[in-house]
Design an enzyme around this catalytic site. Sequence first.
Site, PDB file in Angstrom:
ATOM      1  N   LYS A   1       0.830  -1.212   0.000  1.00 39.78           N
ATOM      2  CA  LYS A   1       0.000   0.000   0.000  1.00 39.78           C
ATOM      3  C   LYS A   1       0.868   1.268   0.000  1.00 39.78           C
ATOM      4  CE  LYS A   1      -3.799  -2.334   2.495  1.00 39.78           C
ATOM      5  NZ  LYS A   1      -5.003  -2.294   1.640  1.00 39.78           N
TER       6      LYS A   1
ATOM      7  N   THR B   1     -11.716  -0.088  -0.930  1.00 34.55           N
ATOM      8  CA  THR B   1     -13.071   0.424  -0.731  1.00 34.55           C
ATOM      9  C   THR B   1     -12.997   1.791  -0.057  1.00 34.55           C
ATOM     10  OG1 THR B   1     -13.090  -1.001   1.223  1.00 34.55           O
ATOM     11  CG2 THR B   1     -14.394  -1.722  -0.664  1.00 34.55           C
TER      12      THR B   1
HETATM   13  C1  GL4 Z   1      -8.995  -7.161   0.614  1.00 30.32           C
HETATM   14  C2  GL4 Z   1      -8.271  -6.337  -0.441  1.00 30.32           C
HETATM   15  O1  GL4 Z   1      -6.967  -6.091  -0.064  1.00 30.32           O
HETATM   16  C3  GL4 Z   1      -8.963  -5.014  -0.760  1.00 30.32           C
HETATM   17  O2  GL4 Z   1      -8.362  -4.438  -1.879  1.00 30.32           O
HETATM   18  C4  GL4 Z   1     -10.436  -5.245  -1.049  1.00 30.32           C
HETATM   19  O3  GL4 Z   1     -11.100  -4.028  -1.250  1.00 30.32           O
HETATM   20  C5  GL4 Z   1     -11.067  -5.987   0.121  1.00 30.32           C
HETATM   21  C6  GL4 Z   1     -12.523  -6.306  -0.111  1.00 30.32           C
HETATM   22  O4  GL4 Z   1     -12.685  -6.989  -1.297  1.00 30.32           O
HETATM   23  O5  GL4 Z   1     -10.396  -7.235   0.339  1.00 30.32           O
HETATM   24  N1  GL4 Z   1      -8.465  -8.474   0.640  1.00 30.32           N
HETATM   25  C7  GL4 Z   1      -8.022  -8.766   1.865  1.00 30.32           C
HETATM   26  S1  GL4 Z   1      -7.387 -10.216   2.295  1.00 30.32           S
HETATM   27  N2  GL4 Z   1      -8.154  -7.760   2.697  1.00 30.32           N
HETATM   28  C8  GL4 Z   1      -8.746  -6.763   2.034  1.00 30.32           C
HETATM   29  O6  GL4 Z   1      -9.059  -5.713   2.528  1.00 30.32           O
END
Ligand code: GL4
Length: 835
Positions: free
Chosen positions: A567, A669
């Site tokens: 990130k 998100t």
């Molecule tokens: C995640 C992704 O890293 C994130 O980009 C995504 O928005 C989210 C929901 O689909 O899922 N995957 C994991 S593991 N943790 C996240 O937050």
Amino acid sequence: MVSILPNNIQIEDDRTGINIETLKRAFLDNLFYIQAKFPKISTKNDYYMALAYTVRDRLLNRWLNTTETYLEKAPRTVAYLSAEFLLGPHLGNNLINLGLYNVVKQAMEDLGLSLTDLLEQEEEPGLGNGGLGRLAACYIDSLATLEIPAIGYGIRYEYGIFDQEIKDGWQVEITDKWLRYGNPWEVARPEAELEVKFGGHTEDFIDEHGRYRVKWIPFKVVKGVPYDTPILGFQTNTANTLRLWKAEATESFDFEAFNKGDYFGAVHEKSESENITKVLYPNDESYEGKQLRLEQQFFFVSCSLQDMIRMMQVQNLTLERFHEHYAIQLNDTHPTIAVAELMRLLLDEHGFDWDKAWNITTKTFAYTNHTLLPEALERWSLNMFGSLFPRHLKIIYEINSRFLDEVRIKFPDDFDRLRRMSIIDESGERYVRMANLACVGSFAINGVAELHSELLKKTTLHDFYEMYPEKFTNVTNGVTPRRFMVLSNPRLANLITSKIGDSWVKNLDDLRKLENFLYDTNFRKEFHKVKQEVKQDLANYIQTSYNITIDPNSLFDIQAKRIHEYKRQHLNALHIITLYNRIKANPNLDVTPRTFLFGGKAAPGYYMAKLIIKLINSIADVVNTDPDMRDRLKVVFLTDYNVKFAQRVYPAADLSEQISTAGKEASGTGNMKFSMNGALTIGTLDGANIEIREAVGEENFFLFGLTAQEVSQKKAAGYNPWDYYNSNPELKLAIDRISSGFFSHGDPNLFKPLVDSLLYRDDYLLLADYQSYIECQDRVSQAYRDREKWVWMSILNVARMGKFSSDRSISDYLKNIWKVPSVKVDVPEYSQSND
Ligand code: GL4
């Protein structure tokens, strides 16, 4: 429909009435009869609890009527299985969804109380790590709003995600005792407990029809007790259920041990059982092969499947039609053992033959993948898996053997493919690969943004795509505008509604109508005023909590999300250092004043992420106290970023940092939440950023960096970070400042691991993207000086975010995967609001 409320409850009953006087009376009644307090000795928490119960009373009618409707009509139902639900506080959201926010606010004011203060009191259920868990929470909100029969199944962790403190710049983890003062939103249902088996061995036998059967003789049995929380739809009668399971010891154990005089042994066994749901594993995007985690997964999955079967039996439905009655969504691979458990239940406990059971199973499950990071792909050591779930391992062997036969037929003599696709990894120590099991056992597989779904097909799940192309789809993530606009940003929500009415809350595409007001100077002024007021609120909060003064007229540049190398919070840090260096070199430089805000937790075992937090805090110490900065740069690390805090942060942002290495962030998100609150995005072509940019228009989005394709090409060509370091003086100076000990009281060793990771590996290509990022940030600074133009772009961001409502995501799932129709719920008149 006949009301299921007792007849003698009247319209202005203290448990249902919604006029101000009734609400006040009900509140004081609950304070007295539930909290056992009178105002003089009440704490803020007593008031919060009294209000929570007052609101809960007013939603029970919808909840019970919904339950009754589903019981009666037995409609096709979505079961959303997720190890995480990052719900955030309930009270405010329930007030919004019931339409009671304003009356309750007034009632509290009449009693000399501030609703805002009471909302602050709620300890949020932090039953998730980040995006994945919060997505599950947004989805159950939208399911209820769209009136879809649905149930969320998960784990009632006694301790949710840890609370973060910062000591001397370092993250310190504190256990999250969220249940300490009780939870007014849940109802325990001990009468609906179920049993879950672990360990032991299996025995084969021939049954009375001469058929081969298997019996599982477990080593231990644990009880699952459901705790139900109502999930209200917005302005509908539907209130669905979130059912979270708590582990308890079975009663039988203590008698035995107790009779043997082993009191402590008995109590020990009890606490062992309860350990299963003690604590949420705090890793996002990486898994630990810990036995307890696998136990958690099986525990909640087994409870949930048994619960669904029991429900069908109550409704007199045959299990032959299980897949017609339920669409089960697997939120990542965490609940994937459900594939084997449903097979076991159908085969061993309900006498189905293999083909029938497999047909039902594979028509029931759908799998969402949430990440391409290899360290997040769950695999369990075969030994551990087999000793916990001997029966399931056998079932998985059988699934695998039949599956590999299919692969052999489709791709003859492709032995490498067989090795890659096998559910059992045999390359070294043997493992069960959960993503492979999910792909084989599901009828649909989806990624969470267009790019992510494409990359899944091209890379991580390529073999499965070639095998089953028809299973693959995309569902781009979305977020609920109820919590992340109406509740968290009432000023903006009211302004929008005053212009275009309130239909946008349910039909987010209606925000487009705001574009009609672009040329309205007054509207633009009001829009800007709202942003400034919200920034002032956050500035006040930071003043009080951190004793740091920030200027609401400066550009609020915010990166709030889990801390992870991909990130690239440290790329943001390099930008801050660059600006700092420029001002030091030229103290009279005309810079756009900026406030850099960071928020986010690091997994406790993720050293590099923790070092990034320390770096940010160390930079803050230097920058914030250097008189040469003349308050033009400020850096604040906001402690303990959670949903409650996020609700303060999104509305106040001017600039949203979405700067992951392209190809690494599945969707994101937070990017959506910032943008729908009027922040402009600086971002890479990654995850949903791409679709956000498409939606808001490329002229309203600050793009930089390599594309996903360029990233992989660069890596394939042999990427060397030193080339960038040696050829870019600003970059070199920024990195040298860190390694010289400038931010660490002269200690050159403190950040050495971080600097070395950049110079010798740079897995996430910070150095390759640095120049492009800095130039883009310079454009941002320039753009912010033209406030009129900025406001214009900001309005367009809000107006064009319709696609990113979780209502749209859920509609996509319904149309393309679940095919579950909506069901209207009738509720007697008097529970309707007049808000
Ligand atoms: C995640 C992704 O890293 C994130 O980009 C995504 O928005 C989210 C929901 O689909 O899922 N995957 C994991 S593991 N943790 C996240 O937050």
